[in-house]
Every structure is written in structure tokens, then in C-alpha cells.
Design an enzyme around this catalytic site. Structure first.
Site, mmCIF file in Angstrom:
data_model
loop_
_atom_site.group_PDB
_atom_site.id
_atom_site.type_symbol
_atom_site.label_atom_id
_atom_site.label_comp_id
_atom_site.label_asym_id
_atom_site.label_seq_id
_atom_site.Cartn_x
_atom_site.Cartn_y
_atom_site.Cartn_z
ATOM 1 N N GLU A 92 -39.220 55.688 -38.278
ATOM 2 C CA GLU A 92 -38.410 54.432 -38.501
ATOM 3 C C GLU A 92 -38.764 53.310 -37.456
ATOM 4 O OE1 GLU A 92 -35.868 56.548 -41.435
ATOM 5 O OE2 GLU A 92 -36.370 57.033 -39.511
ATOM 6 N N THR A 93 -38.916 52.215 -37.954
ATOM 7 C CA THR A 93 -38.865 51.079 -36.897
ATOM 8 C C THR A 93 -37.585 50.286 -37.062
ATOM 9 O OG1 THR A 93 -41.214 51.087 -37.139
ATOM 10 C CG2 THR A 93 -40.005 49.237 -36.200
#
Length: 288
Positions: free
Chosen positions: A49-50
Site C-alpha cells: 500500500e501507498t
């Protein structure tokens, strides 16, 4: 071109190169990033995830230090997701330990609702997430194929439950030890269509622990993650699953991926408190 600060953080970790990686981009309230660019950057980062962190209240140049309420969005390399525990922990860690935010409580507006993170007297960060209580499924060929893709077989002894909000499928074989869960060699991509038909987002293999209360592994090719190293959101489903079986409300849980991680859980009515720590491994900037 506008410059943004970006961090890579190992969450649910006490030392670098363990736990789960998250990219954290600090996005000032006056410098929004287009959603299309958010997704492209998440693909460029190519980690589970970003996250994009933005103060809700416009407080000027010190807003990251002073604000207590933020907007938080999470993107895998392929899609935006509704809930992500480790990137929430990573975002709170950046605010507190990198940017000097002194608030005792931080609130995050997300697609999964308002999430609260508090500083623990023990030095951890405590996240409060809503429970997503799983329910038994009616076994059909799709679920049998999903089980086989993870465990290598299907057995009538398996217990399978699906959470209604996140659509996380929990699979538990009472005959499997914690060590055997750690050694699974899944081929979940062979069950992609079966997962789509049942609207499954993630498959969780779980079992009783040895030193810990329970262990798990998490697979999500439907959202661009073959295996997630440590998954906070999965424990909003696993905590009530194991509460029914162990008759406990407090747990030590281990996600036994290659990187691995330990989570401390406390059920509180319709929420679960998830405690952990994090380590920043990269600090930099990006121009968009």
C-alpha cells in the site's frame, strides 16, 4: 511540478526489513494530487500500500504538526482499498515521530470510516478499527477451489467464514499446526475467477498458535497483492473469528509470512484495538 515528502515505513515492526512496508505521501491541503496520479505512484512504489495523508483543517505551514484530523487514502499497485491497518499505523508513526505532531489522539477519515489512533504509554500506537464479523459460508465449488488453492486440498473439516463488509474469507483447518500454516505454498492465482464469483477480496489461512493465540497468512491477488506480510485490516475479521473459538477478548497474533509481524489485539464491543510499532527506512521527496 510540486514536491511532496514521501516515506517508506515498515509497520508492525521494531527493526528495519520486517513487518509490512507502506509508502506514506504527505499531501498538504492546498496541494492535492489527482487520483489517477495517486494510483500511478502506488504502482511505481510497487509495495502493498501507498497512502496519501492530508490535514482536514487548513492550518497553514504547520498543519501536519498541529492538526489532529486527517484524510487518509490507501492504494495497492492496482486499486484503492477500503481499509488498511499497517499503512494507518505507518501514517500515524510519520506524523508523531517524523513530523512532530504532539496530539495524543489522531483521527483519520477513510473509505472504511473514521479511524482513531492513540499514543500508548508503552510507546506503541493503538489503532481502533470497527469489527467486520465473519459469517459461515454455504460451501460450493468456488469455496472448495479457494481452499484448495491455499492449502493444496479441501476437507470437510475446514471452517470457512466470510466478512460482510470487507469480503475477507477466513479458512481454518483444525488439523493444521502453526508451523504448517507458515509452510503453506499457495497457488491462489489459480482461483481468481472463483474469488471474483464470490466477491472475495482476500483469503486468510489461520490456525492456533504456539506462543501466540493464533497465526495467519493473507493472500489478495484480487487487489494486486499475492501475499501481504502483515495485515491490520485482516484482524478486524480474525479477532471476532477467534473470540468465538477461544472465548477470549485479548490476543497476541502472529502473521507468519516471510517478513512476519506481531499484533496485540483487544476487543472492545464492536471495535478492536490493534497495537504496534513502526520503523522508517527511507525518507525522500518526489516531484509530481
Amino acid at each position: 511540478m510540486t514536491k511532496y515528502q514521501i516515506y517508506t515505513v515498515d509497520a508492525f515492526a521494531s527493526q528495519p526489513f520486517t513487518g509490512n512496508q507502506a509508502g506514506i505521501v504527505t499531501m498538504p491541503s492546498w496541494q492535492p494530487i489527482a487520483e489517477e496520479t495517486m494510483q500511478k505512484l502506488a504502482a511505481e512504489m510497487n509495495i502493498s500500500e501507498t497512502a496519501y495523508l492530508t490535514p482536514v483543517d487548513h492550518l497553514g505551514e504547520q498543519e501536519f504538526q498541529q492538526a489532529s484530523r486527517f484524510s487518509l487514502r490507501w492504494f495497492t499497485p492496482t486499486v484503492e482499498v477500503r481499509l488498511c491497518g499497517h499503512a494507518t499505523l505507518a501514517a500515524a508513526h510519520v506524523l508523531v515521530h517524523e513530523l512532530g505532531n504532539h496530539n495524543e489522539e489522531l483521527r483519520f477519515d477513510t473509505l472504511g470510516g473514521v479511524l482513531v489512533v492513540r499514543k500508548s504509554p508503552h510507546g506503541h500506537l493503538d489503532m481502533t478499527f470497527p469489527l467486520d464479523i465473519p459469517e459461515p459460508v454455504s460451501i460450493n465449488e468456488n469455496f472448495k477451489l479457494l481452499a484448495t488453492s491455499v492449502f493444496g486440498y479441501y476437507s470437510d473439516q475446514m471452517q470457512m467464514e466470510l466478512s460482510p463488509a470487507l469480503r475477507y474469507l477466513v479458512i481454518y483447518d483444525p488439523q493444521k499446526s502453526a508451523q504448517e500454516i507458515a509452510c503453506l505454498q499457495p497457488r491462489v492465482n489459480e482461483a481468481l475467477e472463483a474469488g471474483h464469483r464470490e466477491r472475495v477480496e482476500i483469503v486468510i489461512a489461520t490456525g492456533k498458535g504456539q506462543q501466540e493465540d493464533f497465526v495467519s497468512r493473507v493472500f489478495g491477488p484480487w487487489c494486486g497483492i499475492d501475499e501481504d506480510p502483515v495485515t491490520g485490516s485482516a484482524h478486524t475479521v480474525l479477532a471476532p473469528f477467534w473470540n468465538k473459538r477461544l472465548q477470549k477478548s485479548q490476543f497476541v497474533a502472529k502473521q507468519c509470512s516471510k517478513r512476519g509481524g506481531i499484533l496485540n489485539l483487544q476487543l472492545d464491543n464492536d471495535h478492536v484495538r490493534i497495537s504496534g510499532s513502526a520503523v522508517v527506512v527511507l525518507r525522500g521527496s518526489i516531484e509530481l
